[in-house]
Scaffold this motif. Sequence first.
Motif, PDB file in Angstrom:
ATOM      1  N   GLY A 140       0.826  -1.981   0.220  1.00  0.00           N
ATOM      2  CA  GLY A 140      -0.128   0.502   0.120  1.00  0.00           C
ATOM      3  C   GLY A 140       0.843   1.165   0.325  1.00  0.00           C
ATOM      4  N   GLY A 141       2.416   0.898   0.483  1.00  0.00           N
ATOM      5  CA  GLY A 141       3.074   1.738  -0.218  1.00  0.00           C
ATOM      6  C   GLY A 141       3.195   3.160  -1.674  1.00  0.00           C
ATOM      7  N   TYR A 142       4.141   3.970  -1.465  1.00  0.00           N
ATOM      8  CA  TYR A 142       4.288   4.929  -2.630  1.00  0.00           C
ATOM      9  C   TYR A 142       5.383   4.778  -2.560  1.00  0.00           C
ATOM     10  CZ  TYR A 142      -0.619   5.760  -2.626  1.00  0.00           C
ATOM     11  OH  TYR A 142      -2.105   5.676  -2.953  1.00  0.00           O
ATOM     12  N   PRO A 143       6.238   5.015  -4.612  1.00  0.00           N
ATOM     13  CA  PRO A 143       7.448   5.395  -4.439  1.00  0.00           C
ATOM     14  C   PRO A 143       8.023   6.457  -3.755  1.00  0.00           C
ATOM     15  CG  PRO A 143       6.089   4.774  -6.273  1.00  0.00           C
ATOM     16  CD  PRO A 143       5.202   5.114  -5.313  1.00  0.00           C
ATOM     17  N   HIS A 144       7.845   7.385  -3.932  1.00  0.00           N
ATOM     18  CA  HIS A 144       8.155   8.235  -2.673  1.00  0.00           C
ATOM     19  C   HIS A 144       8.815   8.011  -1.373  1.00  0.00           C
ATOM     20  CE1 HIS A 144       5.128  10.016  -0.362  1.00  0.00           C
ATOM     21  NE2 HIS A 144       4.663   9.735  -0.738  1.00  0.00           N
ATOM     22  N   GLU A 145       8.447   7.317  -0.851  1.00  0.00           N
ATOM     23  CA  GLU A 145       8.377   6.901   0.696  1.00  0.00           C
ATOM     24  C   GLU A 145       9.309   6.113   0.731  1.00  0.00           C
ATOM     25  OE1 GLU A 145       4.211   6.889   2.831  1.00  0.00           O
ATOM     26  OE2 GLU A 145       4.190   5.123   1.434  1.00  0.00           O
ATOM     27  N   MET A 146      10.029   5.140  -1.043  1.00  0.00           N
ATOM     28  CA  MET A 146      11.480   4.565  -0.848  1.00  0.00           C
ATOM     29  C   MET A 146      12.315   4.983  -0.798  1.00  0.00           C
ATOM     30  SD  MET A 146       9.901   1.383  -2.174  1.00  0.00           S
ATOM     31  CE  MET A 146       9.305  -0.341  -1.358  1.00  0.00           C
ATOM     32  N   SER A 147      14.177   4.560  -0.637  1.00  0.00           N
ATOM     33  CA  SER A 147      14.360   4.394  -0.582  1.00  0.00           C
ATOM     34  C   SER A 147      14.858   4.435  -2.328  1.00  0.00           C
ATOM     35  CB  SER A 147      16.156   4.271   0.079  1.00  0.00           C
ATOM     36  OG  SER A 147      15.830   2.873  -0.306  1.00  0.00           O
ATOM     37  N   GLY A 148      16.427   5.373  -2.844  1.00  0.00           N
ATOM     38  CA  GLY A 148      16.783   4.837  -4.044  1.00  0.00           C
ATOM     39  C   GLY A 148      16.611   3.099  -4.610  1.00  0.00           C
ATOM     40  N   GLY A 149      17.658   2.962  -3.599  1.00  0.00           N
ATOM     41  CA  GLY A 149      17.893   1.140  -3.785  1.00  0.00           C
ATOM     42  C   GLY A 149      16.247   0.203  -3.311  1.00  0.00           C
ATOM     43  N   MET A 150      15.502   0.949  -2.566  1.00  0.00           N
ATOM     44  CA  MET A 150      14.386  -0.159  -2.948  1.00  0.00           C
ATOM     45  C   MET A 150      13.725  -0.008  -3.698  1.00  0.00           C
ATOM     46  SD  MET A 150      12.897   0.898   1.030  1.00  0.00           S
ATOM     47  CE  MET A 150      12.039   0.227   1.401  1.00  0.00           C
ATOM     48  N   ARG A 151      13.197   1.116  -4.130  1.00  0.00           N
ATOM     49  CA  ARG A 151      12.655   1.606  -5.787  1.00  0.00           C
ATOM     50  C   ARG A 151      13.294   0.353  -6.861  1.00  0.00           C
ATOM     51  NH1 ARG A 151      13.888   7.599  -5.410  1.00  0.00           N
ATOM     52  NH2 ARG A 151      12.690   8.334  -3.477  1.00  0.00           N
ATOM     53  N   GLN A 152      14.652   0.559  -6.743  1.00  0.00           N
ATOM     54  CA  GLN A 152      15.533  -0.351  -8.050  1.00  0.00           C
ATOM     55  C   GLN A 152      14.883  -1.394  -7.671  1.00  0.00           C
ATOM     56  OE1 GLN A 152      15.669   0.017 -11.112  1.00  0.00           O
ATOM     57  NE2 GLN A 152      17.796   0.876 -11.125  1.00  0.00           N
ATOM     58  N   ARG A 153      14.594  -1.896  -6.268  1.00  0.00           N
ATOM     59  CA  ARG A 153      14.151  -3.403  -6.222  1.00  0.00           C
ATOM     60  C   ARG A 153      12.714  -3.811  -6.915  1.00  0.00           C
ATOM     61  NH1 ARG A 153      16.449  -4.426  -0.565  1.00  0.00           N
ATOM     62  NH2 ARG A 153      17.399  -2.145  -0.719  1.00  0.00           N
ATOM     63  N   VAL A 154      12.024  -2.355  -6.476  1.00  0.00           N
ATOM     64  CA  VAL A 154      10.676  -3.032  -6.701  1.00  0.00           C
ATOM     65  C   VAL A 154      10.886  -2.927  -8.487  1.00  0.00           C
ATOM     66  CG1 VAL A 154       8.522  -1.430  -6.639  1.00  0.00           C
ATOM     67  CG2 VAL A 154       9.513  -1.715  -4.949  1.00  0.00           C
ATOM     68  N   MET A 155      11.486  -1.917  -8.778  1.00  0.00           N
ATOM     69  CA  MET A 155      11.274  -2.047 -10.415  1.00  0.00           C
ATOM     70  C   MET A 155      12.172  -3.135 -10.911  1.00  0.00           C
ATOM     71  SD  MET A 155      10.921   0.609 -12.398  1.00  0.00           S
ATOM     72  CE  MET A 155      11.313  -0.079 -13.888  1.00  0.00           C
ATOM     73  N   ILE A 156      13.017  -4.045 -10.679  1.00  0.00           N
ATOM     74  CA  ILE A 156      12.817  -5.490 -10.167  1.00  0.00           C
ATOM     75  C   ILE A 156      12.063  -6.412 -10.330  1.00  0.00           C
ATOM     76  CG2 ILE A 156      14.919  -7.471  -9.557  1.00  0.00           C
ATOM     77  CD1 ILE A 156      16.766  -5.108  -9.338  1.00  0.00           C
ATOM     78  N   ALA A 157      10.913  -5.988  -9.230  1.00  0.00           N
ATOM     79  CA  ALA A 157      10.041  -7.454  -9.206  1.00  0.00           C
ATOM     80  C   ALA A 157       8.768  -7.337  -9.879  1.00  0.00           C
ATOM     81  CB  ALA A 157       9.424  -6.340  -7.823  1.00  0.00           C
ATOM     82  N   ILE A 158       9.033  -6.270 -10.115  1.00  0.00           N
ATOM     83  CA  ILE A 158       7.819  -5.500 -11.656  1.00  0.00           C
ATOM     84  C   ILE A 158       8.297  -6.653 -12.515  1.00  0.00           C
ATOM     85  CG2 ILE A 158       6.551  -4.195 -12.945  1.00  0.00           C
ATOM     86  CD1 ILE A 158       6.231  -1.281 -11.396  1.00  0.00           C
ATOM     87  N   ALA A 159       9.431  -6.310 -12.955  1.00  0.00           N
ATOM     88  CA  ALA A 159       9.597  -7.061 -14.343  1.00  0.00           C
ATOM     89  C   ALA A 159      10.771  -8.331 -14.160  1.00  0.00           C
ATOM     90  CB  ALA A 159      11.581  -6.386 -14.562  1.00  0.00           C
ATOM     91  N   LEU A 160      10.632  -8.681 -12.940  1.00  0.00           N
ATOM     92  CA  LEU A 160      10.388 -10.483 -12.917  1.00  0.00           C
ATOM     93  C   LEU A 160       9.085 -11.382 -12.628  1.00  0.00           C
ATOM     94  CD1 LEU A 160      13.833 -10.550 -11.684  1.00  0.00           C
ATOM     95  CD2 LEU A 160      13.204 -10.813 -13.753  1.00  0.00           C
ATOM     96  N   ALA A 161       8.232 -10.170 -12.223  1.00  0.00           N
ATOM     97  CA  ALA A 161       6.312 -11.053 -11.540  1.00  0.00           C
ATOM     98  C   ALA A 161       6.236 -11.767 -12.795  1.00  0.00           C
ATOM     99  CB  ALA A 161       5.579  -9.823 -11.809  1.00  0.00           C
TER     100      ALA A 161
END
Lengths: 332, 329
Positions: free
Chosen positions: A153-174
């Motif tokens: 339920g969180g938003y990207p701006h609440e995350m650090s850069g490293g966390m955002r990049q990991r979310v990108m990877i999660a999206i890419a690999l889902a």
Amino acid sequence: MDAQAPVLELKNLETHFETRDGTVRAVDGVSYSVGAGETLAVVGESGCGKSVLSLSILRLIPNPPGKIVGGSVMFGGEDLTQVSEERIRVIRGNKISMIFQEPMTSLNPMMTIGKQISEPLTQHMGLSKKQATNRAQEMLDLVQIPDSKKWLGGYPHEMSGGMRQRVMIAIALACDPKVLIADEPTTALDVTIQAQILLLIRNLQKKMGTAVIMVTHDLGVVAEVADRVVVMYAGRKVEEANVKDLFANPQHPYTIGLMTAIPRLDKITNGDDLNERLTEIPGVVLPLYDLPVGCAFADRCSFTTDKCRTDKPVFEEKSPSHWAACWQEMSS
Amino acid sequence: MALDQSKSNIPLLEVTNLKTHFPIRKGVFSRVSGHVYAVDGVTISMQDGETLGLVGESGSGKSTLGKSIMRLVEPTSGEIKISGTEITGLNKQDMFVHRRQVQMVFQDPYSSLNPRIPVGKIVAEALQIHGIATGKEAEDMVKDIFQRVGLRPSQMRNYANEFSGGQRQRIGIARALALNPKLIIADEPVSALDVSVQAQVINLFMDLQKEYGLSYFFIAHDLAVVAQICHRIAVMYLGKIVEIADRDELFKSPLHPYTRALLASIPIPNPEIRPAKDRVLQGDIPSPSNPPKGCRFHTRCPLVEEKCRIDTPEFKEVSPGHWAACHLT
Ligand SMILES: Nc1ncnc2c1ncn2[C@@H]1O[C@H](COP(=O)(O)OP(=O)(O)OP(=O)(O)O)[C@@H](O)[C@H]1O
Ligand SMILES: Nc1ncnc2c1ncn2[C@@H]1O[C@H](COP(=O)(O)OP(=O)(O)OP(=O)(O)O)[C@@H](O)[C@H]1O
Ligand SMILES: [Mg+2]
Ligand SMILES: [Mg+2]
């Protein structure tokens, strides 16, 4: 890897931009292929066409001014340069995924993290909302986001850069893609976070057999993750080899220049002198709308002969499975 | 040298318990709801002719420390002495005089140069503002400086956008050199440059030091670059220096677990040495507005013990010239 049929194969791909200065040959006849579970690194100077090449695979080039003007991208028996708009949309974010350099600009700031991962799953893979949400949480766990449930339920701006990049990877690999194109996925990150992300990609790749195309300018990253390497210069492939051959025995003067221009911690920690000068590659890259008839590197090269200025070097096999585009024979 | 003992013992730069905190403002009345403890008690000193490297994760306070020394941001407390003179209390005019001694080169050669002024004039303006030279005299000086940094005097007429990244960084260095400073604070001066161009600029820094005895406070996140040109290296984590040592000493026997993790995380450009999997540090960098209690690194430290969560470790000299802040050393 050679025995196996490639998952993705580019042949003589050409992407041009029409600009006021003239035609920018950002990708000027590049070929490569990558197999399941393999990591291919693409390296080269800023502006040499690495990103345009990656974007061309998924037909993400803004048109105008850009256009794929030649060549093919073979994937699963189809030429992606020719398939319908509808078909390429299915392939994007489903069969071939991409991670970009700047995670903030590629994540939607208004949409929850959970929704950004699950939406493509309901759209492309026919999962129910519930299934997709579960999968989203699984993916966040996989990329080691702590409190994954909360972060849905969180938003990207609440995350650090490293966390955002990991979310990108999660999206890419889902969606379990066959190919992952990672365009400088760690350039904006700190080295300790970079080490986390690279390990993560490697582990996931092993688990799922993904083919990875890693675009980077960091030779350290290349040495660490790549099986094979393509070196680009001014829109063209100038060298290709197995990673160990490339570092042990670079064949193109530009690659040799790159190898000697980097400060080497491994050398320094061996007790080398402080203040030892680095080897410079003189000059700068020429604009891609105004390339010479011969070799584009000729002006910066210390091996240049007359032939280099008049004839484009042929991309040829210098030793088994080691290719380079240079008229000179480099001694090893 | 021996005659001048007293003078040469005064450090070029002496920073003592420096703190620079930024208020976080919230709501319609801009109430201060907290602080970013960007620099939180830093003590370092530098000798003439020395290059001190500063490395650390993004957001650890490196740029803020550099800007505080320039007083481009106002420190909250602590002392900064340049050649023995305390500068934190100086008024604008006295500071102006001092600023000549310390110059800064910035990371981004694209945004730090005014695109509407010819680059020669950018450098000449620095000379004018400081009353060093005007007119023809200034022009001649700029010509000379351009040559020193490997630019052609004819390029003085061009605008910043007509130069490549490496050339722009040379212009930034020329501007800093114009005032004949003793110390240059270089904040990530090669991070934005391509490998091939990076080598040119690093070499230039080293050549200028040899020729003019300049000192550098060299901020970077690339340890290989820092190792190439620095005599000593300081490692920063969340607003504090956690370790400082001579270059070779730091690489040979790093003491702080963060320094060790940092060294182990650098990708080595040699495919024959693939990294050990266990080197990867877990967890994210905590927020500098709410740093962990006790040792600030304890949330990510592989060796964490109970006291690390409670007590702040003292920054102590473990061997001559080698300082570290860790309970376990
Ligand atoms: N929309 C565009 N219009 C015109 N030219 C473009 C456009 N996009 C890219 N180019 C040109 O294409 C060339 C290749 O750009 P590309 O972004 O692929 O470089 P790159 O190798 O990814 O560089 P970097 O390492 O800086 O990311 C560049 O010369 C660039 O100026
Ligand atoms: N003017 C400011 N106002 C408020 N907070 C600031 C300001 N400048 C910096 N900060 C904060 O202070 C902390 C330290 O920032 P600083 O730019 O010094 O880090 P850094 O080590 O230079 O990082 P990087 O490697 O990313 O350049 C960060 O959390 C940053 O957001
Ligand atoms: Mg790019
Ligand atoms: Mg900074």
